[in-house]
Scaffold this motif. Sequence first.
Motif, short mmCIF file in Angstrom:
data_model
loop_
_atom_site.label_atom_id
_atom_site.label_comp_id
_atom_site.label_asym_id
_atom_site.label_seq_id
_atom_site.Cartn_x
_atom_site.Cartn_y
_atom_site.Cartn_z
N SER A 232 0.88 -1.05 0.20
CA SER A 232 -0.10 0.09 0.02
C SER A 232 0.81 1.17 -0.12
O SER A 232 0.35 2.50 -0.15
N TYR B 279 -13.76 -9.33 -1.77
CA TYR B 279 -13.50 -7.75 -1.52
C TYR B 279 -13.42 -7.58 -0.02
O TYR B 279 -14.08 -8.13 0.82
N PRO B 280 -12.72 -6.67 0.53
CA PRO B 280 -11.80 -5.65 -0.44
C PRO B 280 -10.96 -5.99 -0.78
O PRO B 280 -10.01 -7.05 -0.22
N LEU B 281 -10.25 -5.78 -1.86
CA LEU B 281 -8.95 -6.20 -2.44
C LEU B 281 -7.84 -6.06 -1.78
O LEU B 281 -7.84 -4.96 -0.93
N THR B 282 -6.81 -6.88 -1.40
CA THR B 282 -5.50 -6.59 -0.77
C THR B 282 -4.78 -5.73 -1.59
O THR B 282 -4.96 -5.45 -2.68
N SER B 283 -3.92 -4.91 -0.83
CA SER B 283 -2.65 -3.80 -1.43
C SER B 283 -1.89 -4.45 -2.36
O SER B 283 -1.71 -4.13 -3.51
N LYS C 215 -4.15 -4.74 -5.49
CA LYS C 215 -4.34 -3.58 -6.35
C LYS C 215 -2.93 -3.10 -7.39
O LYS C 215 -3.13 -2.62 -8.33
#
Length: 328
Positions: free
Chosen positions: A202, A287-291, A294
């Motif tokens: 992230s 979801y949520p997507l992992t960093s 992404k």
Amino acid sequence: MATETIKVNSREFVVKKYSFPTEQIPRLDYQDKKAEKLIENGQPVILTGSDLVGSAHHWDIGYLCSNLGSGQYTVYSSADGKFKYYDDKKLTQNKQFKPPTTQTDMTFQEFAAKLKRKDNKELMYLQQPLNETVGTRIVMDFTNFNWGWANETQKKNHWGPMTSNLLLVGMEGVITPAHYDEQENLFAQIQGYKRFLLFDPSQFECMYPYPIYHPHDRQSQVDFDNPDLTKFPNFANLKGYEGVVGPRDVLYLPMYWWHQVESLHGHGETISITFWYKAAPTVKVVYPLTSGQKVAIMRNIEKMIAEALNNNESMPSFMQAMVQGRYT
Ligand SMILES: CCC[C@@H](CC(=O)O)C(=O)C(=O)O
Ligand SMILES: [Zn+2]
């Protein structure tokens, strides 16, 4: 460059002092349930007691000299001690690119002789996948790695196949600058001490990787020793983790995690072996997507746009037109 003295397991190390804050990478016994949970969640952890490469703990320069055979080994040299990886398959599209290191192939015996010389102007870093040219004793040692645990860890976490074991032999002070890899890594330390600086995927916005078509794809553009905060303002928000791995330690280094690795002074050459595994297949998107996911999405989009435009010079204006004044 400012330095600081850190204490790890009653040993003291003088390390470079950087501008960003760090927390300690957890250090746990490899059979500790907390360690298994961290690996399952794609979080870094330094594992003790695994003896993943216990059968190689007697490897030192002399032993490798006598048992690695007469095969050719890739040795990088660098005047500033930094060994920023570059993809030589991308040199054709980047004619003006100047490799930051020189690469020479030599036998391990030649490398060992160079290590002994006192007039070395450059630092050297041997980086070579273990292959069939090695001597029988090395094959024996390799066979006796703790494959049971490695294979169980691979299976439990649904990693893909193991792709390679890279033998790394570095002079004190060699630095692998910040980058990320697209594979899971069980990093086994045999001799010497390495400081790992790790950053969650992230932190992508703070690390400013080179464009995907650049030979330094996946490497950070930021010079940690002298960050250009005009060009890379978010680097000022960087937060990381750090830890020192020594003989018998294994670091689980999750895919997409940024890392800078420094071979520390005062403890001799470093000898390490990587165990790289392809990613676990994405069976079901959750979801949520992992960093990390992404980053993978960003990479794929950047690749598709570069292929579609088929003209790297037009990438900057195209990418800016897509977001400027719209998503900024
Ligand atoms: C060529 C690989 C270098 C290594 C870091 C280091 O030990 O200097 C690394 O980046 C990794 O294991 O992913
Ligand atoms: Zn790496």
